[in-house]
Design an enzyme around this catalytic site. Structure first.
Site, PDB file in Angstrom:
ATOM      1  N   HIS A 103      38.074  48.071  29.650  1.00  0.00           N
ATOM      2  CA  HIS A 103      39.349  48.912  29.854  1.00  0.00           C
ATOM      3  C   HIS A 103      39.903  49.442  28.611  1.00  0.00           C
ATOM      4  O   HIS A 103      40.506  50.557  28.876  1.00  0.00           O
ATOM      5  CB  HIS A 103      40.404  47.688  30.310  1.00  0.00           C
ATOM      6  CG  HIS A 103      40.331  47.197  31.769  1.00  0.00           C
ATOM      7  ND1 HIS A 103      40.427  48.054  32.676  1.00  0.00           N
ATOM      8  CD2 HIS A 103      40.228  46.040  32.394  1.00  0.00           C
ATOM      9  CE1 HIS A 103      40.481  47.475  33.823  1.00  0.00           C
ATOM     10  NE2 HIS A 103      40.079  46.062  33.533  1.00  0.00           N
TER      11      HIS A 103
ATOM     12  N   GLN B 289      46.227  48.713  31.679  1.00  0.00           N
ATOM     13  CA  GLN B 289      46.720  48.134  32.949  1.00  0.00           C
ATOM     14  C   GLN B 289      48.055  48.161  33.218  1.00  0.00           C
ATOM     15  O   GLN B 289      48.459  47.808  34.438  1.00  0.00           O
ATOM     16  CB  GLN B 289      45.898  46.920  33.305  1.00  0.00           C
ATOM     17  CG  GLN B 289      44.388  46.907  33.457  1.00  0.00           C
ATOM     18  CD  GLN B 289      43.724  45.632  33.900  1.00  0.00           C
ATOM     19  OE1 GLN B 289      43.527  44.862  32.865  1.00  0.00           O
ATOM     20  NE2 GLN B 289      43.438  45.467  35.013  1.00  0.00           N
TER      21      GLN B 289
ATOM     22  N   HIS C 125      34.641  42.470  29.922  1.00  0.00           N
ATOM     23  CA  HIS C 125      35.613  43.274  31.226  1.00  0.00           C
ATOM     24  C   HIS C 125      36.815  44.060  30.601  1.00  0.00           C
ATOM     25  O   HIS C 125      37.180  45.032  30.778  1.00  0.00           O
ATOM     26  CB  HIS C 125      35.874  42.199  32.183  1.00  0.00           C
ATOM     27  CG  HIS C 125      36.605  43.031  33.164  1.00  0.00           C
ATOM     28  ND1 HIS C 125      36.198  42.950  34.579  1.00  0.00           N
ATOM     29  CD2 HIS C 125      37.906  43.381  33.431  1.00  0.00           C
ATOM     30  CE1 HIS C 125      37.110  43.593  35.467  1.00  0.00           C
ATOM     31  NE2 HIS C 125      38.215  43.738  34.708  1.00  0.00           N
ATOM     32  N   GLU C 126      37.625  43.141  29.772  1.00  0.00           N
ATOM     33  CA  GLU C 126      38.632  43.734  29.176  1.00  0.00           C
ATOM     34  C   GLU C 126      38.494  44.880  28.020  1.00  0.00           C
ATOM     35  O   GLU C 126      39.280  45.658  27.872  1.00  0.00           O
ATOM     36  CB  GLU C 126      39.551  42.563  28.544  1.00  0.00           C
ATOM     37  CG  GLU C 126      40.113  41.567  29.321  1.00  0.00           C
ATOM     38  CD  GLU C 126      40.593  42.170  30.619  1.00  0.00           C
ATOM     39  OE1 GLU C 126      41.313  43.263  30.636  1.00  0.00           O
ATOM     40  OE2 GLU C 126      40.456  41.386  31.842  1.00  0.00           O
TER      41      GLU C 126
ATOM     42  N   GLY D 174      42.533  37.882  32.751  1.00  0.00           N
ATOM     43  CA  GLY D 174      42.530  38.930  31.575  1.00  0.00           C
ATOM     44  C   GLY D 174      43.357  40.107  31.917  1.00  0.00           C
ATOM     45  O   GLY D 174      43.622  40.338  33.070  1.00  0.00           O
TER      46      GLY D 174
ATOM     47  N   CYS E 295      39.331  42.550  39.451  1.00  0.00           N
ATOM     48  CA  CYS E 295      40.002  43.197  38.324  1.00  0.00           C
ATOM     49  C   CYS E 295      41.679  43.668  39.004  1.00  0.00           C
ATOM     50  O   CYS E 295      41.770  44.049  40.152  1.00  0.00           O
ATOM     51  CB  CYS E 295      39.524  44.657  38.501  1.00  0.00           C
ATOM     52  SG  CYS E 295      40.217  45.716  37.080  1.00  0.00           S
ATOM     53  N   LEU E 296      42.563  43.194  38.229  1.00  0.00           N
ATOM     54  CA  LEU E 296      44.035  43.249  38.775  1.00  0.00           C
ATOM     55  C   LEU E 296      44.343  44.790  39.189  1.00  0.00           C
ATOM     56  O   LEU E 296      45.313  44.891  39.836  1.00  0.00           O
ATOM     57  CB  LEU E 296      44.755  42.578  37.538  1.00  0.00           C
ATOM     58  CG  LEU E 296      44.881  41.355  37.501  1.00  0.00           C
ATOM     59  CD1 LEU E 296      45.664  40.788  36.303  1.00  0.00           C
ATOM     60  CD2 LEU E 296      45.069  40.465  38.798  1.00  0.00           C
TER      61      LEU E 296
HETATM   62 ZN    ZN Z   1      40.174  44.788  34.908  1.00  0.00          ZN
END
Ligand code: ZN
Length: 183
Positions: A153, A50, A149-150, A45, A107-108
């Site tokens: 963000h 991000q 999670h997304e 995701g 998480c990226l």
């Molecule tokens: Zn993340």
């Protein structure tokens, strides 16, 4: 085009994204780039903040494992993950149901950092697509977790906020190093 992923503590990660009110060519390009960037980074995701864009737009693909959910309904119809992933959505709202379940997340925007996060096991997400459709997605498992999670963000919330206080303490040094390196 691969976009640059921003790392904690970039302030864009703490902003609430603006609602997408008009799907321009620029937004479509951003969404396509985000899918490409997510795959390139081996993520499941990615949210627009991000890649440095403060908008309520995110992409998810958890179709590598059909078994990672026990059910998936879109507008009341049974679907497979393969049919709807990669999903690109804007302007989401969530209803969370089901008992909280703890599972490990990454998480990226936090390379090398993982942690157990407890979240409700099921979601009912109402999202819009770039083509102006409204989708009501009901699911559980990894897809429910990725959606939460997304969407976090998109509202400036990060997975570290949802870690246990013991875990937060354990990663304090790593966060400090990230603040020094990327702040
Ligand atoms: Zn993340």
């Amino acid at each position: 085009m691969i976009r640059t992923i921003v790392f904690y503590p970039d302030p864009v990660l703490r902003r609430t994204g603006g609602r997408v009110t008009e799907v321009t060519g620029e937004i479509r390009q951003l969404a396509a780039d985000m899918v490409e960037t997510m795959y390139e980074a081996n993520g499941v995701g990615l949210a627009a903040p991000q890649v440095g864009v403060s908008l309520q737009l995110a992409v998810i693909d958890v179709s590598h494992d059909e078994e990672c959910v026990s059910y998936l309904r879109v507008n009341g119809e049974e679907k497979t993950l393969g049919e709807i992933c990669p999903i690109i959505f804007i302007n989401p709202s969530l209803e969370l149901t089901g008992a909280k379940e703890a599972s490990e997340e990454g998480c990226l925007s936090f390379p090398d950092l993982r942690g157990e996060i407890a979240r409700p096991g099921e979601v009912r997400a109402t999202v819009e697509t770039l083509d102006g459709k409204t989708l009501v997605i009901e699911t559980d498992g990894l897809f429910a977790r990725a959606i939460q999670h997304e969407v976090d963000h998109l509202f400036g919330k990060l997975f570290i906020d949802r870690m246990s206080s013991a875990r937060k303490l354990a990663i304090r040094r790593q966060l400090k190093e990230m603040q020094e390196e990327f702040g």
